[in-house]
Scaffold this motif. Structure first.
Motif, PDB file in Angstrom:
ATOM      1  N   SER A  80       9.889   9.697  -8.665  1.00 16.65           N
ATOM      2  CA  SER A  80       9.178  10.153  -7.466  1.00 16.65           C
ATOM      3  C   SER A  80       9.571   9.312  -6.255  1.00 16.65           C
ATOM      4  N   ASN A  81       9.680   9.974  -5.120  1.00 13.32           N
ATOM      5  CA  ASN A  81       9.921   9.274  -3.854  1.00 13.32           C
ATOM      6  C   ASN A  81       8.577   8.922  -3.245  1.00 13.32           C
ATOM      7  N   ILE A  82       8.429   7.663  -2.875  1.00  8.36           N
ATOM      8  CA  ILE A  82       7.193   7.192  -2.248  1.00  8.36           C
ATOM      9  C   ILE A  82       7.556   6.362  -1.020  1.00  8.36           C
ATOM     10  N   ASN A  83       6.554   5.980  -0.270  1.00 10.65           N
ATOM     11  CA  ASN A  83       6.694   5.007   0.812  1.00 10.65           C
ATOM     12  C   ASN A  83       5.608   3.957   0.618  1.00 10.65           C
ATOM     13  N   PHE A  84       5.932   2.723   0.989  1.00 10.58           N
ATOM     14  CA  PHE A  84       4.893   1.694   0.979  1.00 10.58           C
ATOM     15  C   PHE A  84       4.869   0.973   2.317  1.00 10.58           C
TER      16      PHE A  84
ATOM     17  N   LEU B 179       0.828  -1.200   0.000  1.00  8.68           N
ATOM     18  CA  LEU B 179       0.000   0.000   0.000  1.00  8.68           C
ATOM     19  C   LEU B 179       0.866   1.256   0.000  1.00  8.68           C
ATOM     20  N   LEU B 180       0.477   2.243  -0.783  1.00  6.73           N
ATOM     21  CA  LEU B 180       1.148   3.539  -0.703  1.00  6.73           C
ATOM     22  C   LEU B 180       0.837   4.132   0.664  1.00  6.73           C
ATOM     23  N   ALA B 181       1.840   4.756   1.284  1.00  8.47           N
ATOM     24  CA  ALA B 181       1.658   5.263   2.640  1.00  8.47           C
ATOM     25  C   ALA B 181       2.475   6.537   2.840  1.00  8.47           C
ATOM     26  N   ASP B 182       2.119   7.274   3.889  1.00 12.19           N
ATOM     27  CA  ASP B 182       2.880   8.483   4.241  1.00 12.19           C
ATOM     28  C   ASP B 182       4.228   8.116   4.842  1.00 12.19           C
ATOM     29  N   SER B 183       4.289   6.969   5.525  1.00 12.55           N
ATOM     30  CA  SER B 183       5.551   6.478   6.081  1.00 12.55           C
ATOM     31  C   SER B 183       5.595   4.977   5.838  1.00 12.55           C
ATOM     32  N   GLY B 184       6.753   4.391   6.006  1.00 14.67           N
ATOM     33  CA  GLY B 184       6.911   2.960   5.755  1.00 14.67           C
ATOM     34  C   GLY B 184       8.253   2.712   5.125  1.00 14.67           C
ATOM     35  N   VAL B 185       8.291   1.882   4.118  1.00 17.30           N
ATOM     36  CA  VAL B 185       9.527   1.566   3.411  1.00 17.30           C
ATOM     37  C   VAL B 185       9.714   2.593   2.298  1.00 17.30           C
ATOM     38  N   PRO B 186      10.818   3.356   2.324  1.00 21.88           N
ATOM     39  CA  PRO B 186      11.040   4.343   1.266  1.00 21.88           C
ATOM     40  C   PRO B 186      11.422   3.678  -0.060  1.00 21.88           C
ATOM     41  N   ALA B 187      10.962   4.263  -1.157  1.00 21.34           N
ATOM     42  CA  ALA B 187      11.234   3.722  -2.490  1.00 21.34           C
ATOM     43  C   ALA B 187      11.237   4.856  -3.508  1.00 21.34           C
TER      44      ALA B 187
END
Length: 186
Positions: free
Chosen positions: A123-127, A71-79
């Motif tokens: 783009s930087n995301i977190n999952f 799931l895309l999230a505000d925090s978690g594993v950075p990617a």
């Protein structure tokens, strides 16, 4: 699909293929959790019970996560997004995380245009993921640490149970899972 016995089955069933990570199985306040990078997720009660029944110790594991369970999230594993594939009502995001290529299948049904635009290459995301969808495998054997070993047995093949054409010399037949039949020739 939901309870793969080993890494082979986990990777073979499902498309896109399950993501695999080097992770740690740890205990947090007496509960099993997985540590992926710096991100910690406590496992679901069902998984807690199975791991406890198998008397599983804290250890380094291979963590399996299906792309549709990330799931895309505000925090978690950075990617970082490497590739964006629009697939109708979902998008397949190919990202780099923890020095691995990872695939996320993300529903676009409730996404705004701005949220979609934020998923472009670079783009930087977190999952994140739920503790109910994490699969933990022994690093050495590849066997799921939740597997029930008490009912594993080898069964002889009897006439009428399976039809087996014997060509040449047949070795032995082992049925370790009702969905898998392994034939070995000598």
């Amino acid at each position: 699909f939901n309870h793969p016995y080993n890494l082979f089955v986990a990777g073979f069933i499902g498309s896109p293929q399950m993501n695999f990570f080097d992770a740690s199985l740890i205990k947090v306040n007496g509960k099993y959790a997985v540590k992926l990078g710096e991100h910690v997720v406590v496992l679901a009660e069902e998984k807690q019970a199975k791991l406890a029944a198998n008397n599983v110790a804290e250890q380094e594991v291979t963590l399996g996560l299906r792309p549709e369970h990330l799931l895309l999230a505000d925090s978690g594993v950075p990617a970082v997004v490497d590739l964006y594939e629009m697939m109708g009502a979902s998008v397949h995001l190919h990202v780099s995380a923890l020095e691995r290529d990872v695939v996320l299948v993300v529903s676009t049904m409730d996404m705004s245009v701005a949220q979609m635009a934020a998923l472009q290459m670079g783009s930087n995301i977190n999952f994140d993921f739920s503790g109910s969808v994490a699969h933990v495998f022994n690093k050495e054997t590849g066997i799921n640490l939740e597997a029930n070993f008490s009912n594993r047995r080898s069964l002889p093949i009897r006439a009428g149970f399976f039809y087996v054409a014997q060509i040449g010399k047949l070795g032995f037949i082992e049925l370790t899972n009702p969905y898998a039949l392994f034939l070995f020739r000598q």
